[in-house]
Design a protein around this motif. Structure first.
Motif, PDB file in Angstrom:
ATOM      1  N   ASN A   1       0.825  -1.211   0.000  1.00 21.60           N
ATOM      2  CA  ASN A   1       0.000   0.000   0.000  1.00 21.60           C
ATOM      3  C   ASN A   1       0.860   1.263   0.000  1.00 21.60           C
ATOM      4  OD1 ASN A   1      -2.297  -1.523   0.042  1.00 21.60           O
ATOM      5  ND2 ASN A   1      -2.658  -1.318   2.230  1.00 21.60           N
ATOM      6  N   THR A   2       1.965   1.233   0.774  1.00 29.09           N
ATOM      7  CA  THR A   2       2.858   2.398   0.802  1.00 29.09           C
ATOM      8  C   THR A   2       3.459   2.654  -0.566  1.00 29.09           C
ATOM      9  OG1 THR A   2       3.390   1.958   3.129  1.00 29.09           O
ATOM     10  CG2 THR A   2       4.894   3.385   1.898  1.00 29.09           C
TER      11      THR A   2
ATOM     12  N   HIS B   1       0.853   4.201  -2.684  1.00 26.30           N
ATOM     13  CA  HIS B   1       0.628   5.600  -2.334  1.00 26.30           C
ATOM     14  C   HIS B   1       1.773   6.488  -2.835  1.00 26.30           C
ATOM     15  CE1 HIS B   1      -2.134   4.273   1.219  1.00 26.30           C
ATOM     16  NE2 HIS B   1      -2.742   4.213   0.044  1.00 26.30           N
TER      17      HIS B   1
ATOM     18  N   TYR C   1      -1.630  14.536   2.615  1.00 27.18           N
ATOM     19  CA  TYR C   1      -1.918  13.126   2.375  1.00 27.18           C
ATOM     20  C   TYR C   1      -3.376  12.867   2.746  1.00 27.18           C
ATOM     21  CZ  TYR C   1      -1.411   8.036   2.819  1.00 27.18           C
ATOM     22  OH  TYR C   1      -1.546   6.676   2.693  1.00 27.18           O
ATOM     23  N   LEU C   2      -4.226  12.617   1.768  1.00 27.55           N
ATOM     24  CA  LEU C   2      -5.660  12.459   1.986  1.00 27.55           C
ATOM     25  C   LEU C   2      -5.960  11.063   2.507  1.00 27.55           C
ATOM     26  CD1 LEU C   2      -8.458  13.762   1.695  1.00 27.55           C
ATOM     27  CD2 LEU C   2      -8.577  12.778  -0.608  1.00 27.55           C
ATOM     28  N   THR C   3      -6.689  11.000   3.611  1.00 25.67           N
ATOM     29  CA  THR C   3      -7.105   9.715   4.179  1.00 25.67           C
ATOM     30  C   THR C   3      -8.632   9.674   4.246  1.00 25.67           C
ATOM     31  OG1 THR C   3      -7.011  10.587   6.436  1.00 25.67           O
ATOM     32  CG2 THR C   3      -5.020   9.526   5.567  1.00 25.67           C
ATOM     33  N   ALA C   4      -9.150   8.473   4.438  1.00 26.55           N
ATOM     34  CA  ALA C   4     -10.596   8.324   4.586  1.00 26.55           C
ATOM     35  C   ALA C   4     -11.059   9.106   5.815  1.00 26.55           C
ATOM     36  CB  ALA C   4     -10.963   6.851   4.724  1.00 26.55           C
TER      37      ALA C   4
ATOM     38  N   ASN D   1     -12.856  10.316   9.292  1.00 19.91           N
ATOM     39  CA  ASN D   1     -13.168   9.630  10.541  1.00 19.91           C
ATOM     40  C   ASN D   1     -14.628   9.174  10.543  1.00 19.91           C
ATOM     41  OD1 ASN D   1     -10.639   9.860  11.802  1.00 19.91           O
ATOM     42  ND2 ASN D   1     -11.091  11.967  12.425  1.00 19.91           N
TER      43      ASN D   1
ATOM     44  N   ASP E   1     -14.734  15.365  10.371  1.00 17.08           N
ATOM     45  CA  ASP E   1     -14.071  15.702   9.101  1.00 17.08           C
ATOM     46  C   ASP E   1     -15.079  16.205   8.077  1.00 17.08           C
ATOM     47  OD1 ASP E   1     -11.756  14.789  10.260  1.00 17.08           O
ATOM     48  OD2 ASP E   1     -11.969  12.772   9.456  1.00 17.08           O
TER      49      ASP E   1
ATOM     50  N   SER F   1     -13.831  17.451   4.709  1.00 11.79           N
ATOM     51  CA  SER F   1     -13.151  16.504   3.817  1.00 11.79           C
ATOM     52  C   SER F   1     -14.097  15.430   3.295  1.00 11.79           C
ATOM     53  CB  SER F   1     -11.984  15.837   4.549  1.00 11.79           C
ATOM     54  OG  SER F   1     -12.454  14.977   5.577  1.00 11.79           O
TER      55      SER F   1
ATOM     56  N   ALA G   1     -10.409   9.133  -0.770  1.00 12.54           N
ATOM     57  CA  ALA G   1      -9.487   8.151  -0.202  1.00 12.54           C
ATOM     58  C   ALA G   1     -10.202   6.895   0.274  1.00 12.54           C
ATOM     59  CB  ALA G   1      -8.713   8.773   0.957  1.00 12.54           C
TER      60      ALA G   1
ATOM     61  N   ARG H   1     -15.579   5.354   5.941  1.00 13.32           N
ATOM     62  CA  ARG H   1     -15.629   4.708   7.247  1.00 13.32           C
ATOM     63  C   ARG H   1     -17.054   4.771   7.776  1.00 13.32           C
ATOM     64  NH1 ARG H   1     -10.060   7.063   9.972  1.00 13.32           N
ATOM     65  NH2 ARG H   1      -8.610   5.706   8.858  1.00 13.32           N
TER      66      ARG H   1
END
Length: 488
Positions: free
Chosen positions: A57-58, A61, A181-184, A186, A210, A213, A272, A275
């Motif tokens: 995954n890294t 990304h 760095y865009l994450t899913a 919360n 969030d 976002s 991204a 959740r």
């Protein structure tokens, strides 16, 4: 010798038993240890797999980061070329215009210089006749040139030449500086205290840390069946209803079953990923109803809102108990609904009434009989100091407080149950097990005082506990025969 032999044998026997016991204990411990080692190996294999997945995954990304940045740089390069072309085009246009004006000025200057020279020569002429001959023509040309001197002013605007173009990348710089760095997002949180319900709708409210976002929300819901394993429940995709692309932090679901508990999830989504919120159990209210005046006995008075019924006390005979099984004895009214599905709860405020019968009945139930006398009705009754349940002419005594003032009725049509509760004390009184064949209507009968109906209520939490119910009315075990012996 014999005693010594017996002791030796007994000692050997004890050693054998001890050895067998130790062996069995060791085998059990070994089995448990092998099982634990196997579990640890599986756990370690999973952790190694997760590590490998983190590496993959890294790398994905990082590759995505390079790709996105290269794409952004390419966009900037293309825009740079476009803006550079515009600058050059603006320069060429302005210089061409200025060059034309310079050429015009040069021509005017040359003509003006020639005219000045000619005029100066005329002024030097000493011969009056010749001077008059040339001066008139020269004077007219000088006058015309002077009058048209406005033509010599250059058509140049310095503001247009230098101030009509500006490069302002402040907004873009601010956006670029905010790149991250865009994450899913919360998980959102469903606010139970803000959620509302009617008999066929539930409005779900939630909050998100969030919010800025999140691009959209997705609401998922299903009927709650009592399953406590929410992971297994969530994975059963076929049973879930999905509402996608919600832009606000609330949504109203329509067309739900009355008096039914549902499980809700809210999913927050961006580029991204997504959740889920924690599950929330919300329930619809019961089907609201009123008393139907068309079914009310002529000696009953209904309130204007058709929620209260009162017995005309002057018609009650003082010498004995209410009339038995006669047309004048059924002092009752029915609700204005017929229920054929779902779970429904209503309450009856009894006040000082000590003679009543509350329950449900088929439409086909005889109108001139007490409810519970026939096979088409089921009731909970009070006859002075006796409480009883009655169906098909058979009755059974029930323990209840003489201070019972709020009677709760739970009709679970789909699960074939009719239950009664002391609503003030959250106490279960009785449950009928009924295989419903037809729609039923709520029914109410009184022989003194008055009662009030509260309908459209949510099913209270205390009636959801199966351990509070006693398995229903088993008429074959009833010690009473047909009739109203319990009321005597």
């Amino acid at each position: 010798i014999t005693l010594l032999e017996e002791l030796a044998w007994f000692s050997s026997y004890l050693n054998a038993i001890s050895s067998s016991f130790q062996q069995q204990t060791l085998e059990n411990n070994l089995t448990n240890l092998v099982k634990r080692n196997s579990e640890l190996e599986n756990q370690m294999a999973k952790l190694i797999q997760i590590c490998q997945q983190v590496e993959v995954n890294t790398a994905m990304h990082e590759a995505k980061l390079v790709e996105e940045c290269d794409e952004l740089v390419e966009i900037i390069r293309q825009r740079k070329q476009v803006i550079a072309v515009k600058i050059k085009e603006s320069k060429v246009m302005k210089l061409r215009k200025l060059a034309q004006q310079i050429a015009n000025c040069r021509q005017c200057l040359e003509r003006s210089s020639a005219l000045i020279t000619q005029a100066e020569q005329s002024l030097k002429e000493n011969d009056h006749a010749r001077f008059l001959q040339t001066a008139r023509n020269v004077a007219e040309r000088v006058a015309m040139a002077t009058a048209s001197s406005q033509v010599l002013i250059p058509d140049v605007n310095l503001n247009e030449a230098f101030d009509n173009f500006a490069l302002d990348f402040s907004r873009e710089k601010k956006i670029l500086e905010g790149l991250d760095y865009l994450t899913a997002p919360n998980p959102p949180s469903i606010r139970d205290e803000l959620c509302t319900a009617s008999h066929d709708t539930i409005t779900v409210h939630w909050t998100s840390e969030d919010e800025f976002s999140v691009t959209s929300y997705e609401l998922q819901y299903t009927i709650y069946t009592g399953q406590t394993n929410f992971i297994s429940l969530y994975n059963s995709v076929d049973s879930w209803m999905i509402v996608p692309n919600i832009k606000q932090n609330h949504y109203t679901v329509h067309g739900l079953q009355s008096g039914t508990r549902y499980i809700f999830f809210v999913k927050a989504i961006n580029q991204a990923g997504s959740r889920n919120s924690e599950p929330a159990r919300l329930k619809t209210n019961s089907q609201p109803f009123k008393l139907d005046p068309k079914t009310a006995h002529k000696k009953l008075r209904l309130s204007n809102d058709c929620l209260t019924m009162e017995k005309d006390e002057s018609s009650l005979k003082k010498s004995h108990t209410p009339e038995r099984f006669s047309g004048t004895g059924s002092y009752g009214a029915a609700g204005n609904v017929f229920i054929d599905s779902g779970c429904h709860y209503w309450e009856v405020l009894l006040g000082a009434c000590t003679w009543y019968a509350v329950g449900v009945a088929y439409k086909s139930a005889p109108k001139n009989e007490w409810n519970g006398k026939n096979s088409s009705s089921w009731v909970f009754s009070r006859c002075n100091n006796n409480f009883l349940v009655r169906h098909n002419g058979k009755e059974m005594l029930v323990e209840a407080s003489l201070q019972l003032r709020r009677l709760g009725v739970l009709l679970d049509y789909d699960n074939n149950a009719l239950s009664f509760y002391d609503a003030m004390n959250s106490q279960h009184l009785h449950t009928f097990d009924i295989s419903f064949l037809l729609p039923v209507a709520p029914t109410f009968m009184i022989w003194n005082k008055s009662v009030m109906i509260l309908s459209g209520l949510p099913v209270p939490d205390f009636v959801d506990c199966p351990e509070q119910q006693d398995g229903g009315c088993r008429q074959q075990d009833s010690p009473y025969s047909s009739g109203l012996k319990g009321c005597n």
